[in-house]
Design a protein around this motif. Structure first.
Motif, PDB file in Angstrom:
ATOM      1  N   GLN A  88       0.808  -1.115  -0.363  1.00  0.00           N
ATOM      2  CA  GLN A  88      -0.007   0.428   0.127  1.00  0.00           C
ATOM      3  C   GLN A  88       0.739   1.380   0.412  1.00  0.00           C
ATOM      4  N   THR A  89       2.236   0.989   0.738  1.00  0.00           N
ATOM      5  CA  THR A  89       2.817   2.402   0.772  1.00  0.00           C
ATOM      6  C   THR A  89       3.378   2.505  -0.723  1.00  0.00           C
ATOM      7  N   ASP A  90       3.593   1.844  -1.918  1.00  0.00           N
ATOM      8  CA  ASP A  90       3.937   2.250  -2.911  1.00  0.00           C
ATOM      9  C   ASP A  90       2.979   2.432  -4.193  1.00  0.00           C
ATOM     10  N   ALA A  91       1.682   2.320  -3.578  1.00  0.00           N
ATOM     11  CA  ALA A  91       0.737   3.270  -4.453  1.00  0.00           C
ATOM     12  C   ALA A  91       1.021   4.684  -5.074  1.00  0.00           C
ATOM     13  N   PRO A  92       0.578   4.904  -5.639  1.00  0.00           N
ATOM     14  CA  PRO A  92       1.038   6.254  -6.062  1.00  0.00           C
ATOM     15  C   PRO A  92      -0.830   6.814  -4.872  1.00  0.00           C
ATOM     16  N   ASP A  93       0.396   8.379  -4.274  1.00  0.00           N
ATOM     17  CA  ASP A  93      -1.244   8.713  -3.994  1.00  0.00           C
ATOM     18  C   ASP A  93      -2.198   9.670  -4.986  1.00  0.00           C
ATOM     19  N   ASP A  94      -3.692   9.255  -5.169  1.00  0.00           N
ATOM     20  CA  ASP A  94      -3.999  10.261  -6.740  1.00  0.00           C
ATOM     21  C   ASP A  94      -5.105  10.944  -5.907  1.00  0.00           C
ATOM     22  N   THR A  95      -5.257  11.056  -4.912  1.00  0.00           N
ATOM     23  CA  THR A  95      -5.856  11.934  -3.814  1.00  0.00           C
ATOM     24  C   THR A  95      -5.647  13.152  -3.772  1.00  0.00           C
ATOM     25  N   LEU A  96      -3.925  13.654  -3.897  1.00  0.00           N
ATOM     26  CA  LEU A  96      -3.780  14.405  -3.380  1.00  0.00           C
ATOM     27  C   LEU A  96      -3.354  15.631  -4.667  1.00  0.00           C
ATOM     28  N   ASP A  97      -3.797  14.611  -6.418  1.00  0.00           N
ATOM     29  CA  ASP A  97      -3.885  15.161  -7.744  1.00  0.00           C
ATOM     30  C   ASP A  97      -4.967  15.510  -7.658  1.00  0.00           C
ATOM     31  N   ASP A  98      -5.864  15.083  -6.979  1.00  0.00           N
ATOM     32  CA  ASP A  98      -6.908  15.977  -7.376  1.00  0.00           C
ATOM     33  C   ASP A  98      -7.710  18.271  -6.910  1.00  0.00           C
ATOM     34  N   PHE A  99      -6.221  18.069  -5.780  1.00  0.00           N
ATOM     35  CA  PHE A  99      -6.108  19.584  -5.039  1.00  0.00           C
ATOM     36  C   PHE A  99      -5.561  20.294  -6.184  1.00  0.00           C
ATOM     37  N   PRO A 100      -5.571  21.197  -6.219  1.00  0.00           N
ATOM     38  CA  PRO A 100      -4.896  22.464  -6.845  1.00  0.00           C
ATOM     39  C   PRO A 100      -3.275  23.136  -6.125  1.00  0.00           C
ATOM     40  N   ARG A 101      -2.770  22.848  -6.573  1.00  0.00           N
ATOM     41  CA  ARG A 101      -1.170  23.957  -6.124  1.00  0.00           C
ATOM     42  C   ARG A 101      -1.004  24.676  -5.234  1.00  0.00           C
ATOM     43  N   ASN A 102      -2.484  25.869  -5.430  1.00  0.00           N
ATOM     44  CA  ASN A 102      -2.214  26.879  -5.148  1.00  0.00           C
ATOM     45  C   ASN A 102      -3.599  27.100  -5.196  1.00  0.00           C
ATOM     46  N   PRO A 103      -4.626  26.720  -3.634  1.00  0.00           N
ATOM     47  CA  PRO A 103      -5.108  27.109  -3.918  1.00  0.00           C
ATOM     48  C   PRO A 103      -6.060  28.718  -3.459  1.00  0.00           C
ATOM     49  N   TRP A 104      -4.682  29.469  -2.976  1.00  0.00           N
ATOM     50  CA  TRP A 104      -5.271  30.515  -2.560  1.00  0.00           C
ATOM     51  C   TRP A 104      -4.604  31.745  -3.659  1.00  0.00           C
ATOM     52  N   ILE A 105      -4.301  31.610  -4.988  1.00  0.00           N
ATOM     53  CA  ILE A 105      -4.566  32.635  -6.074  1.00  0.00           C
ATOM     54  C   ILE A 105      -6.040  32.838  -5.932  1.00  0.00           C
ATOM     55  N   ALA A 106      -7.000  32.291  -6.181  1.00  0.00           N
ATOM     56  CA  ALA A 106      -8.580  32.728  -6.423  1.00  0.00           C
ATOM     57  C   ALA A 106      -8.535  33.763  -4.588  1.00  0.00           C
ATOM     58  N   PRO A 107      -8.352  33.460  -3.419  1.00  0.00           N
ATOM     59  CA  PRO A 107      -8.436  34.579  -2.333  1.00  0.00           C
ATOM     60  C   PRO A 107      -8.276  35.204  -2.556  1.00  0.00           C
ATOM     61  N   LEU A 108      -7.311  35.523  -3.132  1.00  0.00           N
ATOM     62  CA  LEU A 108      -5.990  35.793  -2.367  1.00  0.00           C
ATOM     63  C   LEU A 108      -6.692  37.390  -4.111  1.00  0.00           C
ATOM     64  N   ALA A 109      -6.625  36.976  -4.843  1.00  0.00           N
ATOM     65  CA  ALA A 109      -7.882  38.635  -5.864  1.00  0.00           C
ATOM     66  C   ALA A 109      -8.675  38.384  -5.333  1.00  0.00           C
ATOM     67  N   SER A 110      -9.499  37.948  -4.789  1.00  0.00           N
ATOM     68  CA  SER A 110     -10.867  38.268  -4.174  1.00  0.00           C
ATOM     69  C   SER A 110     -10.818  39.499  -3.054  1.00  0.00           C
ATOM     70  N   THR A 111      -9.528  39.075  -2.535  1.00  0.00           N
ATOM     71  CA  THR A 111      -9.475  39.948  -1.322  1.00  0.00           C
ATOM     72  C   THR A 111      -8.434  41.156  -2.136  1.00  0.00           C
ATOM     73  N   VAL A 112      -8.253  41.357  -2.821  1.00  0.00           N
ATOM     74  CA  VAL A 112      -8.020  42.471  -3.266  1.00  0.00           C
ATOM     75  C   VAL A 112      -9.083  43.575  -4.230  1.00  0.00           C
ATOM     76  N   LEU A 113      -9.842  42.539  -4.737  1.00  0.00           N
ATOM     77  CA  LEU A 113     -11.214  43.385  -5.593  1.00  0.00           C
ATOM     78  C   LEU A 113     -12.243  43.752  -4.006  1.00  0.00           C
ATOM     79  N   THR A 114     -11.984  43.064  -3.018  1.00  0.00           N
ATOM     80  CA  THR A 114     -13.371  43.184  -2.286  1.00  0.00           C
ATOM     81  C   THR A 114     -12.484  44.196  -1.348  1.00  0.00           C
ATOM     82  N   LEU A 115     -11.988  44.265  -0.966  1.00  0.00           N
ATOM     83  CA  LEU A 115     -11.759  45.501   0.472  1.00  0.00           C
ATOM     84  C   LEU A 115     -11.414  46.914  -0.200  1.00  0.00           C
TER      85      LEU A 115
END
Length: 119
Positions: free
Chosen positions: A3-30
């Motif tokens: 089981q430790t040799d199996a690739p972890d596909d669950t981590l591939d589903d998440f974007p690498r930079n999830p903070w970009i959308a909230p940051l852009a929204s903060t720059v516009l919203t505030l």
């Protein structure tokens, strides 16, 4: 294969930079919230040279419109905060909330302008 040799596909589903959308929204919203609140607070100056009848109409419509404006702007800040909170666990919801935050400010400002009876 263990089981430790199996690739972890669950981590591939998440974007690498999830903070970009909230940051852009903060720059516009505030800044948008700041200017919308400033405009709604300075709106009574538009009726300085009004007649008494126009002034009474404006005053009667300004009170509820300002309350709606403050509540709508507070809602947009709550939506912005929710986009930051959902960033890691639900990135798709975070993007949706990040898009909704500045749109809430625009909708609130349009609602305020519709409710105020300007001369």
């Amino acid at each position: 294969m263990s089981q430790t040799d199996a690739p972890d596909d669950t981590l591939d589903d998440f974007p690498r930079n999830p903070w970009i959308a909230p940051l852009a929204s903060t720059v516009l919203t505030l800044p948008a919230v700041f200017f919308a609140l400033l405009f709604s607070m300075l709106a009574p100056m538009a009726c300085d040279s009004c007649t008494e009848e126009e002034s009474h109409r404006f005053d009667a419509s300004f009170g509820p419109a300002f309350a709606v404006s403050c509540c709508g702007l507070a809602l947009s800040l709550c939506v912005l905060l929710a986009s930051w909170v959902c960033m890691r666990k639900r990135p798709a919801a975070s993007v949706l909330l990040a898009v909704a935050a500045p749109l809430t400010v625009v909708f609130t400002w349009m609602l305020f302008m519709g409710l105020v009876d300007t001369p």
